[in-house]
Design an enzyme around this catalytic site. Structure first.
Site, PDB file in Angstrom:
ATOM      1  N   LYS A  57       0.821  -1.221   0.000  1.00 44.68           N
ATOM      2  CA  LYS A  57       0.000   0.000   0.000  1.00 44.68           C
ATOM      3  C   LYS A  57       0.854   1.271   0.000  1.00 44.68           C
ATOM      4  O   LYS A  57       0.572   2.198  -0.741  1.00 44.68           O
ATOM      5  CB  LYS A  57      -0.927   0.027   1.228  1.00 44.68           C
ATOM      6  CG  LYS A  57      -1.908  -1.116   1.310  1.00 44.68           C
ATOM      7  CD  LYS A  57      -2.869  -0.945   2.484  1.00 44.68           C
ATOM      8  CE  LYS A  57      -2.208  -0.905   3.837  1.00 44.68           C
ATOM      9  NZ  LYS A  57      -1.636  -2.183   4.322  1.00 44.68           N
ATOM     10  N   ARG A  91      -9.474   0.606   9.092  1.00 43.09           N
ATOM     11  CA  ARG A  91      -9.052  -0.755   9.414  1.00 43.09           C
ATOM     12  C   ARG A  91     -10.096  -1.506  10.221  1.00 43.09           C
ATOM     13  O   ARG A  91      -9.873  -2.676  10.568  1.00 43.09           O
ATOM     14  CB  ARG A  91      -7.769  -0.694  10.230  1.00 43.09           C
ATOM     15  CG  ARG A  91      -6.504  -0.932   9.416  1.00 43.09           C
ATOM     16  CD  ARG A  91      -5.343  -0.624  10.344  1.00 43.09           C
ATOM     17  NE  ARG A  91      -4.190  -1.409  10.095  1.00 43.09           N
ATOM     18  CZ  ARG A  91      -3.118  -0.948   9.434  1.00 43.09           C
ATOM     19  NH1 ARG A  91      -3.115   0.227   8.874  1.00 43.09           N
ATOM     20  NH2 ARG A  91      -2.056  -1.705   9.323  1.00 43.09           N
ATOM     21  N   ARG A 143      11.742  -5.889   4.866  1.00 39.69           N
ATOM     22  CA  ARG A 143      11.651  -4.456   5.130  1.00 39.69           C
ATOM     23  C   ARG A 143      12.227  -4.134   6.511  1.00 39.69           C
ATOM     24  O   ARG A 143      12.866  -3.104   6.704  1.00 39.69           O
ATOM     25  CB  ARG A 143      10.171  -4.028   5.056  1.00 39.69           C
ATOM     26  CG  ARG A 143       9.947  -2.537   5.164  1.00 39.69           C
ATOM     27  CD  ARG A 143       8.530  -2.170   4.784  1.00 39.69           C
ATOM     28  NE  ARG A 143       7.603  -2.344   5.889  1.00 39.69           N
ATOM     29  CZ  ARG A 143       6.274  -2.218   5.790  1.00 39.69           C
ATOM     30  NH1 ARG A 143       5.720  -1.925   4.633  1.00 39.69           N
ATOM     31  NH2 ARG A 143       5.507  -2.387   6.827  1.00 39.69           N
ATOM     32  N   ARG A 193      11.915  -0.041  11.277  1.00 33.08           N
ATOM     33  CA  ARG A 193      10.641  -0.176  12.000  1.00 33.08           C
ATOM     34  C   ARG A 193      10.682  -1.409  12.873  1.00 33.08           C
ATOM     35  O   ARG A 193      10.820  -2.521  12.384  1.00 33.08           O
ATOM     36  CB  ARG A 193       9.483  -0.295  10.989  1.00 33.08           C
ATOM     37  CG  ARG A 193       8.867   1.034  10.642  1.00 33.08           C
ATOM     38  CD  ARG A 193       7.744   0.869   9.657  1.00 33.08           C
ATOM     39  NE  ARG A 193       6.651   0.045  10.151  1.00 33.08           N
ATOM     40  CZ  ARG A 193       5.529  -0.140   9.472  1.00 33.08           C
ATOM     41  NH1 ARG A 193       5.355   0.445   8.305  1.00 33.08           N
ATOM     42  NH2 ARG A 193       4.577  -0.898   9.979  1.00 33.08           N
ATOM     43  N   ARG A 236       0.119  -8.774  13.514  1.00 32.20           N
ATOM     44  CA  ARG A 236      -0.500  -7.743  12.648  1.00 32.20           C
ATOM     45  C   ARG A 236      -1.360  -8.396  11.572  1.00 32.20           C
ATOM     46  O   ARG A 236      -2.453  -7.913  11.256  1.00 32.20           O
ATOM     47  CB  ARG A 236       0.593  -6.877  12.007  1.00 32.20           C
ATOM     48  CG  ARG A 236       1.118  -5.819  12.974  1.00 32.20           C
ATOM     49  CD  ARG A 236       2.543  -5.424  12.677  1.00 32.20           C
ATOM     50  NE  ARG A 236       2.701  -4.824  11.367  1.00 32.20           N
ATOM     51  CZ  ARG A 236       3.877  -4.761  10.725  1.00 32.20           C
ATOM     52  NH1 ARG A 236       4.962  -5.268  11.263  1.00 32.20           N
ATOM     53  NH2 ARG A 236       3.935  -4.190   9.546  1.00 32.20           N
TER      54      ARG A 236
HETATM   55  P1  ADP Z   1       1.382  -2.071   8.074  1.00 32.48           P
HETATM   56  O1  ADP Z   1       0.058  -1.993   7.421  1.00 32.48           O
HETATM   57  O2  ADP Z   1       2.482  -2.482   7.144  1.00 32.48           O
HETATM   58  O3  ADP Z   1       1.378  -2.872   9.340  1.00 32.48           O
HETATM   59  P2  ADP Z   1       1.079   0.680   8.967  1.00 32.48           P
HETATM   60  O4  ADP Z   1       2.134   1.705   8.954  1.00 32.48           O
HETATM   61  O5  ADP Z   1      -0.129   0.916   8.121  1.00 32.48           O
HETATM   62  O6  ADP Z   1       1.840  -0.642   8.522  1.00 32.48           O
HETATM   63  O7  ADP Z   1       0.581   0.410  10.458  1.00 32.48           O
HETATM   64  C1  ADP Z   1       1.487   0.163  11.513  1.00 32.48           C
HETATM   65  C2  ADP Z   1       0.722   0.006  12.835  1.00 32.48           C
HETATM   66  O8  ADP Z   1       0.049   1.238  13.133  1.00 32.48           O
HETATM   67  C3  ADP Z   1      -0.382  -1.040  12.848  1.00 32.48           C
HETATM   68  O9  ADP Z   1       0.115  -2.331  13.164  1.00 32.48           O
HETATM   69  C4  ADP Z   1      -1.315  -0.489  13.937  1.00 32.48           C
HETATM   70  O10 ADP Z   1      -0.822  -0.775  15.230  1.00 32.48           O
HETATM   71  C5  ADP Z   1      -1.224   1.009  13.741  1.00 32.48           C
HETATM   72  N1  ADP Z   1      -2.289   1.529  12.830  1.00 32.48           N
HETATM   73  C6  ADP Z   1      -2.090   2.078  11.608  1.00 32.48           C
HETATM   74  N2  ADP Z   1      -3.268   2.448  11.053  1.00 32.48           N
HETATM   75  C7  ADP Z   1      -4.223   2.122  11.959  1.00 32.48           C
HETATM   76  C8  ADP Z   1      -5.642   2.231  11.986  1.00 32.48           C
HETATM   77  N3  ADP Z   1      -6.324   2.765  10.953  1.00 32.48           N
HETATM   78  N4  ADP Z   1      -6.310   1.775  13.068  1.00 32.48           N
HETATM   79  C9  ADP Z   1      -5.647   1.241  14.110  1.00 32.48           C
HETATM   80  N5  ADP Z   1      -4.324   1.099  14.154  1.00 32.48           N
HETATM   81  C10 ADP Z   1      -3.596   1.531  13.099  1.00 32.48           C
END
Ligand code: ADP
Length: 191
Positions: free
Chosen positions: A14, A89, A128, A134, A146
């Site tokens: 994404k 999400r 990654r 990260r 996750r």
């Molecule tokens: P990825 O999708 O690769 O795990 P993101 O950067 O989108 O990476 O998200 C990293 C973390 O941030 C998630 O595991 C979650 O803990 C938190 N997070 C991100 N977006 C949301 C959301 N919309 N609702 C709840 N938690 C979120």
């Protein structure tokens, strides 16, 4: 306004595709993951609260994320449109987003779902983790957690938009350029 959700599991690509889409279509990129990481980097109260969940591979509570998005939409009323990456999400987030957009007489125009197999996701995220710095990418237990959160709480968000016939699925395995072409075709057809 033209609003897109790029939907998919962690590691589905994404972030990479979002950058290319916002550049081509001049949309405002909203990544909740990036927003939360910058709150953490800034040492804010919101960041400190969110970090506990992120380190465990859990979703941050809806009210925290929804509040953050609400502020950003309000601040960008003149944008041509938004590209949402990593949001919504949960169903509660999707419903809240619909309400927020309605206030600007706007809606989600298309949801593009990137399809990637679980083994490929884990391989990509571990890869990654070695370069991104990260911490949630560096640990396989957190990665699996996750993906589990995605299956339990996020996958149903596609069904929510499916009822309005807004979802287009794309094979997310292939070269970055190949996938970008598929995404562009979908956007060109709806924009
Ligand atoms: P990825 O999708 O690769 O795990 P993101 O950067 O989108 O990476 O998200 C990293 C973390 O941030 C998630 O595991 C979650 O803990 C938190 N997070 C991100 N977006 C949301 C959301 N919309 N609702 C709840 N938690 C979120």
């Amino acid at each position: 306004m033209f609003n897109v959700i790029l939907f998919g599991a962690p590691g589905s690509g994404k972030g990479t595709q979002s950058q290319k889409i916002v550049e081509k279509y001049q949309l405002k990129h909203i990544s909740t993951g990036d927003l939360l990481r910058s709150e953490i980097a800034g040492g804010t109260t919101l960041g400190l609260e969110a970090k506990k969940f992120m380190d465990d591979g859990k979703l941050v509570p809806d009210e925290v994320v929804i509040g953050m998005i609400g502020n950003l939409i309000d601040k960008n009323k003149d944008a041509k449109g938004f590209l949402f990456d990593g949001f919504p999400r949960t169903i509660a987030q999707a419903e809240a987003l619909d309400e927020l957009l309605k206030k600007s007489n706007a809606e989600i125009n298309v949801v593009i779902a990137l399809e990637v197999s679980e083994e490929e996701l884990v391989t990509r995220l571990l890869g990654r983790g070695k370069i991104s710095g990260r911490s949630d990418d560096a640990n396989e237990t957190v990665i699996r957690s996750r993906i589990e959160e995605y299956r339990k709480k996020t996958a149903v968000v596609a069904d929510y938009y499916q009822q309005f016939d807004k979802v287009k699925s794309v094979q997310g395995e292939g070269s970055v350029e190949e996938i970008f072409e598929l995404l562009s075709k979908i956007i060109d057809a709806v924009i």
